[in-house]
Design a protein around this motif. Sequence first.
Motif, mmCIF file in Angstrom:
data_model
loop_
_atom_site.group_PDB
_atom_site.id
_atom_site.type_symbol
_atom_site.label_atom_id
_atom_site.label_comp_id
_atom_site.label_asym_id
_atom_site.label_seq_id
_atom_site.Cartn_x
_atom_site.Cartn_y
_atom_site.Cartn_z
ATOM 1 N N GLU A 119 3.360 -26.205 11.993
ATOM 2 C CA GLU A 119 2.284 -25.341 11.482
ATOM 3 C C GLU A 119 2.878 -24.177 10.697
ATOM 4 O O GLU A 119 2.449 -23.877 9.566
ATOM 5 N N THR A 120 3.898 -23.537 11.273
ATOM 6 C CA THR A 120 4.541 -22.395 10.618
ATOM 7 C C THR A 120 5.127 -22.809 9.272
ATOM 8 O O THR A 120 4.932 -22.132 8.248
ATOM 9 N N SER A 167 2.808 -23.104 1.631
ATOM 10 C CA SER A 167 1.628 -22.824 0.776
ATOM 11 C C SER A 167 1.125 -24.026 -0.012
ATOM 12 O O SER A 167 0.477 -23.860 -1.048
ATOM 13 N N LEU A 168 1.421 -25.231 0.451
ATOM 14 C CA LEU A 168 0.910 -26.427 -0.223
ATOM 15 C C LEU A 168 -0.464 -26.812 0.309
ATOM 16 O O LEU A 168 -1.251 -27.461 -0.373
ATOM 17 N N VAL A 171 -5.207 -25.509 9.428
ATOM 18 C CA VAL A 171 -6.131 -25.019 10.453
ATOM 19 C C VAL A 171 -5.288 -24.492 11.610
ATOM 20 O O VAL A 171 -4.379 -25.189 12.085
ATOM 21 N N SER A 172 -5.559 -23.277 12.047
ATOM 22 C CA SER A 172 -4.778 -22.691 13.144
ATOM 23 C C SER A 172 -4.814 -23.612 14.366
ATOM 24 O O SER A 172 -5.878 -24.050 14.797
ATOM 25 N N VAL A 173 -3.633 -23.902 14.903
ATOM 26 C CA VAL A 173 -3.549 -24.790 16.071
ATOM 27 C C VAL A 173 -4.347 -24.211 17.235
ATOM 28 O O VAL A 173 -5.042 -24.923 17.963
ATOM 29 N N GLU A 174 -4.299 -22.876 17.348
ATOM 30 C CA GLU A 174 -5.002 -22.215 18.450
ATOM 31 C C GLU A 174 -6.522 -22.393 18.296
ATOM 32 O O GLU A 174 -7.219 -22.778 19.239
ATOM 33 N N ARG A 175 -6.987 -22.142 17.074
ATOM 34 C CA ARG A 175 -8.427 -22.295 16.792
ATOM 35 C C ARG A 175 -8.852 -23.750 17.010
ATOM 36 O O ARG A 175 -9.917 -24.041 17.528
ATOM 37 N N GLN A 176 -7.953 -24.640 16.617
ATOM 38 C CA GLN A 176 -8.240 -26.066 16.751
ATOM 39 C C GLN A 176 -8.380 -26.456 18.228
ATOM 40 O O GLN A 176 -9.254 -27.219 18.606
ATOM 41 N N GLN A 177 -7.501 -25.882 19.059
ATOM 42 C CA GLN A 177 -7.565 -26.199 20.493
ATOM 43 C C GLN A 177 -8.863 -25.712 21.112
ATOM 44 O O GLN A 177 -9.450 -26.378 21.967
ATOM 45 N N GLN A 178 -9.320 -24.536 20.647
ATOM 46 C CA GLN A 178 -10.595 -24.014 21.170
ATOM 47 C C GLN A 178 -11.731 -24.970 20.808
ATOM 48 O O GLN A 178 -12.588 -25.279 21.638
#
Lengths: 458, 204
Positions: free
Chosen positions: B106-107, B113-114, B118-125
């Motif tokens: 993810e980082t 920048s290609l 989606v934020s992994v954290e947001r995705q887990q929620q």
Amino acid sequence: MRRRHAGLAGRKRAALAPLALLLGLWQAACGGHEDRVRTALQALDRGAPAEAVAALNEQLEVETAAQLPALRGDNALLLLDRGNILLSMDSYRLSARDLGAADKSIDLLDMSRGAAHDLGKYLFSDDVGPYKAPAYEKLLINTINMMNYLAQRDLSGARVEARRLAVMQRYLRDHEGETALLGLGSYLAGLAFEKSSQTDEALLHYDDALRHGSYPSLRRPLRALTRGEPRSPRIAALIEGEAPPPPLDETGEAELIVVVGFGRVPQKVPQRLPIGLALTLVANDLSPTDRARASELAAKGLVTWVNYPTLARGKGGYSIPTLKLDGRSQPMEQALDVEAQVRAAWKKNEGTVILSAITRTLARIAAGEAAQGATEAAAEDSGPLGLLVGLLTSATLTALDTPDTRGWSTLPARIAIARTRVRAGTHDVVVGVRGESRRARVSVAAGGWAFVPVMVLR
Amino acid sequence: MPISPIIRPAALLAALTLAALSIGCGPTYVRGNQVEGLDDAAMSTGIDRRDIEQLLHENLTSLMASPVAKAWAHDGSRPTLAIYPLSNQTSEHIDSQLQALLSDVETYLAQASLVTVVSVERQQQMVAEVEKQHGGGFDPSHIAEYNRQLGAKYYLTGKVFTADERTEDERRVQYFMFMQLIEVATSAVAWQNRAAFTKALIQE
């Protein structure tokens, strides 16, 4: 004159050096493994598992069960005990961590025995050197740890344990034959894959379980899983006779699996056996020279006993657990007789253990005679010193000879299983065994499942 | 030739010393920068930082060299990309290490920048919200539903397998990691790569 005295004193000091070393080792010597677990097992007998964990923590030199000890010496074995007790206290996460750490350490110990350890085993004691776990213990580490992951509904973790179990089963099948392959592990592995919707793998494991037990509780789930199309003769034989039931999510039902481990396997305890009886027990295995030497020493009264470990009585061998689901009795079937596995493994090795104890006894006497001879040769006017050194050498090695009583002491004597369909919702589970009543309340969604492990280790 | 009576106790002493030496010394805690090459030593058959770095390097090098990544660089479209947990099909408890690997992916992708990651954290929620209705954790069979909620155009996923073997005195675990980039609309595999490494417990 002074020079002669100084020379004699020097020679006596030299002769006493081995004696000092042996006495030092004597002081460093400690009791057998049974001493390290005694307090914990007594606490379990009183029905006080928290005290048992505290006693093991003391032995492991940690303050709480949240801490992992340094895995040196036989700490891995104590960690197995602590993990099992934590499972009995429903601390599944900590139990899984302990059993997982012990599993890797037992692997390491298993592969690390070297020539120095064999030498120590020959001279001192059976419990010198790394612990070598018997086959049933290796298989039960993964089997019991699967219970921890299933109880937490962690199917990924349960499948990892199932794969580790399969590696060990394959190894034992290739190296030690079929005797130690335990059906319960394959049953639980099948469950882990079935609930992960990996039907093919589940059927392979269930088929393997049926090689070792009849498991009537698998009949209905296998009918549903195969939809009447069995993949193996064993599965076909189990499910024949009835049409497959509808899938759980179609009926709005769920499945409840209750596994009850109870009692404790027989512990290894040290035993002193008269030399005459010991010689009779291993008459066919002892070389004629050693037998003659032992008989000669026994006749002189120099050897009267040999120390070796034996199995004490188990606990819970005849208990029958009861299960009530929402107040209604449910049948339980025996999933595994662990005590029988322990006794069978012990019977296989007992002759070797006694033989090793006799050989060690002869080595001790020989060491005593050698030390006496050396002292007399070094100090011409040693007088009774030579005899004293000889006797002390022999006595010290005797004191250091602790029979190998190491083993996974907190394994349940037997394990029973019940598997039933229930309506979706909340259910009361009451298990009665060994004078204890354990209650659990579980909620299951339609098409879902719950796994309830109960360990009563007294 | 008769053995000197002095020799036997000497041999006995040597044996005792050998056995006493096997007791060894106690452990010491250290930091990585105190001991050169500390991170190089394999301490188990599980996955460690060095293995993660190797996997990350191999997979991301392959992804960046793929036609799909070159197309993103060329058109500057920055499509939305979701990253799903790698499925642990191994004989080792490496779920948390795989999670760390995904965070590294993810980082890297965010910095490159290609794509819009989606934020992994947001995705887990979001996964937890969806799975509340199903009564469980992440379920790969519900990926289409997650993607609808996330508005992802591509998603990255994968599996890790092992071939685990044991002999009397050795254990060898061979890891195989497959990573895939899937186009949500067509379910076409836009990129796939395999990385492998081995860990073992051997007799020296």
